[in-house]
Design a protein around this motif. Structure first.
Motif, PDB file in Angstrom:
ATOM      1  N   HIS A 109       0.859  -1.188   0.000  1.00  0.00           N
ATOM      2  CA  HIS A 109       0.000   0.000   0.000  1.00  0.00           C
ATOM      3  C   HIS A 109       0.890   1.231   0.000  1.00  0.00           C
ATOM      4  O   HIS A 109       1.734   1.400   0.879  1.00  0.00           O
ATOM      5  CB  HIS A 109      -0.892  -0.024   1.251  1.00  0.00           C
ATOM      6  N   LEU A 110       0.705   2.085  -0.993  1.00  0.00           N
ATOM      7  CA  LEU A 110       1.550   3.277  -1.178  1.00  0.00           C
ATOM      8  C   LEU A 110       0.763   4.551  -0.979  1.00  0.00           C
ATOM      9  O   LEU A 110      -0.390   4.662  -1.427  1.00  0.00           O
ATOM     10  CB  LEU A 110       2.138   3.275  -2.594  1.00  0.00           C
ATOM     11  N   GLN A 111       1.385   5.522  -0.304  1.00  0.00           N
ATOM     12  CA  GLN A 111       0.903   6.898  -0.302  1.00  0.00           C
ATOM     13  C   GLN A 111       2.084   7.801  -0.646  1.00  0.00           C
ATOM     14  O   GLN A 111       3.070   7.847   0.085  1.00  0.00           O
ATOM     15  CB  GLN A 111       0.311   7.283   1.056  1.00  0.00           C
ATOM     16  N   GLN A 112       1.979   8.488  -1.796  1.00  0.00           N
ATOM     17  CA  GLN A 112       3.057   9.340  -2.282  1.00  0.00           C
ATOM     18  C   GLN A 112       2.563  10.779  -2.421  1.00  0.00           C
ATOM     19  O   GLN A 112       1.662  11.059  -3.212  1.00  0.00           O
ATOM     20  CB  GLN A 112       3.570   8.842  -3.635  1.00  0.00           C
ATOM     21  N   PRO A 113       3.160  11.712  -1.656  1.00  0.00           N
ATOM     22  CA  PRO A 113       2.753  13.123  -1.789  1.00  0.00           C
ATOM     23  C   PRO A 113       3.047  13.684  -3.176  1.00  0.00           C
ATOM     24  O   PRO A 113       4.019  13.299  -3.831  1.00  0.00           O
ATOM     25  CB  PRO A 113       3.602  13.822  -0.725  1.00  0.00           C
ATOM     26  N   ILE A 114       2.168  14.600  -3.613  1.00  0.00           N
ATOM     27  CA  ILE A 114       2.325  15.350  -4.863  1.00  0.00           C
ATOM     28  C   ILE A 114       2.026  16.813  -4.536  1.00  0.00           C
ATOM     29  O   ILE A 114       1.024  17.100  -3.874  1.00  0.00           O
ATOM     30  CB  ILE A 114       1.337  14.869  -5.943  1.00  0.00           C
ATOM     31  N   PRO A 115       2.863  17.760  -4.956  1.00  0.00           N
ATOM     32  CA  PRO A 115       2.555  19.176  -4.717  1.00  0.00           C
ATOM     33  C   PRO A 115       1.145  19.511  -5.191  1.00  0.00           C
ATOM     34  O   PRO A 115       0.735  19.115  -6.286  1.00  0.00           O
ATOM     35  CB  PRO A 115       3.618  19.910  -5.536  1.00  0.00           C
ATOM     36  N   THR A 116       0.400  20.219  -4.374  1.00  0.00           N
ATOM     37  CA  THR A 116      -1.030  20.413  -4.633  1.00  0.00           C
ATOM     38  C   THR A 116      -1.329  21.205  -5.905  1.00  0.00           C
ATOM     39  O   THR A 116      -2.411  21.075  -6.464  1.00  0.00           O
ATOM     40  CB  THR A 116      -1.693  21.118  -3.440  1.00  0.00           C
ATOM     41  N   SER A 117      -0.376  21.995  -6.390  1.00  0.00           N
ATOM     42  CA  SER A 117      -0.629  22.804  -7.585  1.00  0.00           C
ATOM     43  C   SER A 117      -0.232  22.084  -8.873  1.00  0.00           C
ATOM     44  O   SER A 117      -0.434  22.615  -9.975  1.00  0.00           O
ATOM     45  CB  SER A 117       0.132  24.129  -7.496  1.00  0.00           C
ATOM     46  N   TRP A 118       0.338  20.884  -8.755  1.00  0.00           N
ATOM     47  CA  TRP A 118       0.866  20.193  -9.932  1.00  0.00           C
ATOM     48  C   TRP A 118      -0.152  19.280 -10.589  1.00  0.00           C
ATOM     49  O   TRP A 118      -1.005  18.691  -9.918  1.00  0.00           O
ATOM     50  CB  TRP A 118       2.075  19.336  -9.536  1.00  0.00           C
TER      51      TRP A 118
END
Length: 299
Positions: A189-198
């Motif tokens: 199970h993966l959770q990977q952050p992504i910049p919110t504006s991208w």
């Protein structure tokens, strides 16, 4: 202090808003590509212009052709291709290797098979801002052994650009970009952050995975998933009995007009007209195209 709970990184995972199956088509000379960005249904996903999963067997390939106004990122999955350009830059990109080429004001190059059998890889085109479109061409190249990797809880990531699992890539991205190659074992199970504006997307290479919501339908190889803009990252489950492999790519939108004519991407028709004139007359960045063709160094 207890170890951080990786499963609680995201506050609001992004959902999948569109799903495409990349079907085979012919490109170059005898090459086969599965194009998921840059096709009729998805001509541009700011800042991404093209994503091809390519398959090529000699004598097919991508002979001499020009570029201006963007970057190409070539990531080999199997076999090898030889790259050569009119500046004298030449080399072989093998399995797992990376070439991040900034075409800038102009490149004329070729990309051809360098080994027996079928060569497979990914090529991503990333748009450049108007302030960077006419910079001098540059290369960033990394052998497979030098690409940063990290592993945790059944997850392995190759960090081509950006950061994941606390590991950063040394690649410099003029258009801020993340490019991550994830492999999830069954049950991971993966959770990977992504910049919110991208803007961000997933392209599945093998296996099947559940993306965005545990109730979503599983997705298999050769599918491109566009992630919604609402949310702070990607959540993925491998509920199957086989390994799941996919790339996660994100980038900061440029928000600029684009005009594209094949391998030239500028901000207006006038700039495209000028680019065509420059190339035809071998000026303004294309001077060396007048007397160059690939293989000259071997003759």
């Amino acid at each position: 202090m207890p170890e951080k709970d990786f499963s609680s990184v995201l506050k609001k995972p992004r959902l999948v808003v569109r799903n495409f199956l990349a079907r085979p088509q012919h490109e170059g000379v005898g090459a086969i590509v599965r194009r998921s960005i840059g096709r009729f249904e998805l001509k541009y996903f700011d800042p991404f212009l093209v994503l091809d999963e390519f398959s090529v067997t000699a004598p097919a390939g991508f002979p001499d052709h020009p570029h201006r106004g963007f970057e190409t990122v070539t990531y080999m999955l199997q076999g090898a291709v030889t790259h050569e350009d009119f500046e004298g830059h030449k080399g072989t990109i093998g399995a797992g290797d990376l070439q991040w080429m900034t075409a800038g004001r102009g490149i004329l190059h070729s990309e051809m098979p360098a080994a027996q059998g079928t060569q497979k890889g990914l090529q991503l085109w990333i748009n450049l801002s108007s302030s960077h479109k006419m910079i001098e061409p540059k290369y960033q190249e990394m052998l497979s052994k030098d690409i940063s990797e990290a592993s945790k809880d059944g997850i392995t990531v190759r960090v081509i650009a950006g950061e994941a699992l606390g590991t950063k890539s040394p690649i410099y991205t003029r258009t801020p970009t993340m490019y991550l190659d994830f492999t999830l074992k069954p049950g991971a199970h993966l959770q990977q952050p992504i910049p919110t504006s991208w803007n961000a997307f997933v392209y599945v290479l093998e296996g099947e995975g559940t993306f965005g919501s545990p109730k979503a339908l599983p997705v298999t190889a050769h599918h491109l998933l566009l992630l919604g803009i609402s949310g702070d990252g990607l959540e993925t489950w491998n509920k199957s009995s086989k390994t799941l492999r996919f790339i996660l790519v994100g980038g900061e939108p440029l928000g600029e007009p684009i005009t594209q004519f094949g391998p030239f991407v500028m901000n207006s028709q006038e700039e495209i007209d000028q680019t065509i004139e420059d190339f035809e007359n071998c000026v303004n960045g294309f001077e060396k195209a007048r007397h160059w063709s690939s293989g000259d160094s071997l003759n």
